[in-house]
Design a protein around this motif. Structure first.
Motif, PDB file in Angstrom:
ATOM      1  N   ASP A 213       0.946  -1.121  -0.056  1.00 11.61           N
ATOM      2  CA  ASP A 213      -0.005  -0.021  -0.130  1.00 11.61           C
ATOM      3  C   ASP A 213       0.882   1.378   0.001  1.00 11.61           C
ATOM      4  N   GLY A 227      -6.278   6.643   3.663  1.00  6.54           N
ATOM      5  CA  GLY A 227      -6.643   5.058   3.543  1.00  6.54           C
ATOM      6  C   GLY A 227      -5.897   4.136   2.733  1.00  6.54           C
ATOM      7  N   TYR A 270      -6.334  -9.524   7.428  1.00  4.39           N
ATOM      8  CA  TYR A 270      -5.497  -8.770   6.919  1.00  4.39           C
ATOM      9  C   TYR A 270      -4.281  -8.407   7.851  1.00  4.39           C
ATOM     10  N   ASN A 286      -6.201  -6.231  10.256  1.00  5.02           N
ATOM     11  CA  ASN A 286      -7.473  -5.728   9.930  1.00  5.02           C
ATOM     12  C   ASN A 286      -8.439  -6.851   9.793  1.00  5.02           C
ATOM     13  N   ARG A 288     -10.702  -7.565   7.507  1.00  4.00           N
ATOM     14  CA  ARG A 288     -11.578  -7.408   6.290  1.00  4.00           C
ATOM     15  C   ARG A 288     -10.719  -7.254   5.138  1.00  4.00           C
ATOM     16  N   GLY A 290      -8.392  -5.117   2.350  1.00  2.00           N
ATOM     17  CA  GLY A 290      -7.966  -3.903   2.549  1.00  2.00           C
ATOM     18  C   GLY A 290      -8.710  -2.929   1.229  1.00  2.00           C
ATOM     19  N   ASP A 291      -8.237  -1.870   1.492  1.00  2.00           N
ATOM     20  CA  ASP A 291      -8.757  -0.992   0.338  1.00  2.00           C
ATOM     21  C   ASP A 291      -7.722   0.315   0.102  1.00  2.00           C
ATOM     22  N   PRO A 292      -6.956   0.221  -0.929  1.00  2.00           N
ATOM     23  CA  PRO A 292      -7.009  -0.427  -1.973  1.00  2.00           C
ATOM     24  C   PRO A 292      -6.191  -1.932  -2.424  1.00  2.00           C
ATOM     25  N   GLU A 293      -5.766  -2.550  -1.170  1.00  2.00           N
ATOM     26  CA  GLU A 293      -5.032  -3.679  -1.561  1.00  2.00           C
ATOM     27  C   GLU A 293      -5.961  -4.915  -2.612  1.00  2.00           C
TER      28      GLU A 293
HETATM   29  N1  GLY Z   1      -5.252   0.040   2.811  1.00  2.00           N
HETATM   30  C1  GLY Z   1      -5.308  -0.346   4.097  1.00  2.00           C
HETATM   31  C2  GLY Z   1      -6.518  -0.566   4.786  1.00  2.00           C
HETATM   32  O1  GLY Z   1      -7.421  -1.102   3.967  1.00  2.00           O
HETATM   33  O2  GLY Z   1      -6.720  -0.581   5.805  1.00  2.00           O
END
Ligand code: GLY
Ligand code: AMP
Length: 422
Positions: A213, A227, A270, A286, A288, A290-293
């Protein structure tokens, strides 16, 4: 099969597109969704935290599986509620989602079960935290709010004044409200960061391909934490040897520890890792995707996602052989000018096309809405443009070519995704 996706970001858009690739999936619906998701899935105006509303929607629409993607509803027990209503759901129950929603919980878990992480202390009084920091006298030092804070609850303080300010703003001024009732003060670690998402069914752990990321808003890792402004997969720093070490010292022990505590984890776990000179350590968990993974990991998945989702729910991951494409992927996030602080919404986006007008590219919508046939900005992170190609270099080139074809007033993106050298 009909699936309900709970959420509204680029991650959810990538999950939906992947689920729809399978013939088994007749329809995906989404709540609340966004402008781009609305082109792939019927969207319903139900808030992500409205648990009763989501259950009613799932029942009215007769869905087979509910997929809860964001952290807040997971922590609030949305999966527990779906299960209670007799609806199969993907995601951890609240008692396991705590691995993300409380840093104090996750740090204590790692300490109790010998999982490598930064040294730390927990405080519920600001004066004690400040006295500890003064006494340690080691900088940078890291101050973290216990609870969920939109990815902004971590402050890296370069001297005593910054650390004292961080403690006071979190614990006294309550900038993250309840999330700051307790804090973690921890040792500053160095090394490349790696994100590893893993499918977990309570027993079996299947790590996905690795990613990296880019959390800071500006080029060269300057500016505020966001994020995530872009990702690449695989992570060039994560070797097969690292993967083996992580499996043995981090992934398996974490899942076993959660089981021992009666908090069996099912869903996507995560692992936010740092490859330190002393070996891989956990920066955060995490509960859930990841965003943007997700936007670079899922395009590389060969096995139908819906099959994996079902295997996780049915605790049959051990029966599945999950396959991946070797082709690398890169994602560049286009954000609203001013993000992660103040930014405008409702700005028209031009040049949008599902395939990014470039071979191998996909445009995932994050903060957009569709009004009168026009796409408008509707959030901080607006779009995530992913490209896959034979090499990472080519994937990055293609992603940036696609980015340049899209424009909206005050659009901001990093120009150095995937170019960091350690
Ligand atoms: N990109 C990090 C997250 O989803 O927390
Ligand atoms: P987190 O929300 O815990 O992932 O933290 C956000 C970012 O802060 C991480 O991605 C790291 O870049 C940085 N960070 C967090 N903890 C540490 C640490 N102990 N040492 C160095 N950097 C850290």
């Amino acid at each position: 099969m009909k699936i309900l996706m709970v959420g509204s970001g680029g991650r959810e858009h990538a999950l939906i597109k992947k689920l729809l690739e399978s013939e088994k999936v007749d329809e995906v619906i989404c709540a609340p969704g966004n402008g781009g998701i609305a082109c792939d899935a019927r969207c319903f105006n139900v808030n992500v935290m409205d648990i009763d509303g989501m259950i009613k929607l799932a029942q009215d629409e007769n869905v087979d599986i509910a997929f809860v993607a964001p952290d807040d509803p997971l922590a609030a027990g949305m999966v527990d509620a779906f299960e209670k209503a007799g609806i199969r759901a993907f995601g951890p129950r609240a008692n396991a989602a705590v691995i993300e929603s409380s840093k104090v919980f996750s740090k204590n878990l790692m300490k109790d079960f010998g999982i490598p992480t930064a040294k730390y202390e927990v405080f519920d009084k600001s004066e004690e935290a400040i006295a500890y920091i003064r006494n340690e006298n080691k900088y940078p030092t890291v101050v973290k709010a216990d609870g969920l804070a939109l990815g902004k609850g971590v402050i890296i303080a370069n001297d005593f004044n910054e650390a004292e300010q961080a403690v006071k703003s979190i614990m006294e001024d309550k900038v993250f409200s309840e999330a700051g009732n307790r804090i973690v003060v921890e040792e500053f670690l160095t090394g490349p960061e790696v994100s590893v998402l893993a499918f977990v069914d309570g027993k079996t752990v299947c790590p996905m391909v690795s990613s990296m990321d880019h959390k800071r808003a500006l080029d060269n890792d300057k500016g505020l934490n966001t994020g995530g402004m872009g990702t690449i997969s695989p992570n060039p720093y994560y070797s097969e040897e690292d993967a083996k070490v992580c499996m043995e010292t981090i992934f398996l022990p974490t899942v076993a520890a959660m089981n021992k505590l009666g908090r069996s984890f099912k869903g996507c776990l995560y692992f936010g890792l740092m490859l330190t000179p002393d070996g891989p350590k956990v920066i955060e968990y995490n509960s859930r995707f990841g965003d943007p993974e997700t936007q670079v990991v899922l395009p590389r998945l060969k096995t139908p996602l819906v099959d994996i989702v079902e295997a996780v729910i049915d605790e049959k991951l051990d029966e599945l052989n999950i396959e991946w494409y070797d082709t690398p992927a890169a994602c560049v996030v286009m954000a609203s000018g001013g993000y992660p602080e103040k930014y405008d919404k409702g700005i028209e986006i031009f040049g949008l096309d599902e395939k990014g007008q470039v071979e191998g590219a996909t445009v995932y919508h994050a903060g957009t809405k569709l009004e009168d046939g026009k796409f408008l900005t509707n959030g901080g992170r607006v779009l995530g443009i992913t490209a896959t190609a034979e090499t990472l270099k080519k994937a990055l080139e293609n992603a940036y070519t696609a980015v340049k074809k899209i424009n909206f007033d005050k659009a901001h993106y990093r120009t150095d995704i995937g170019s960091k050298k350690f």
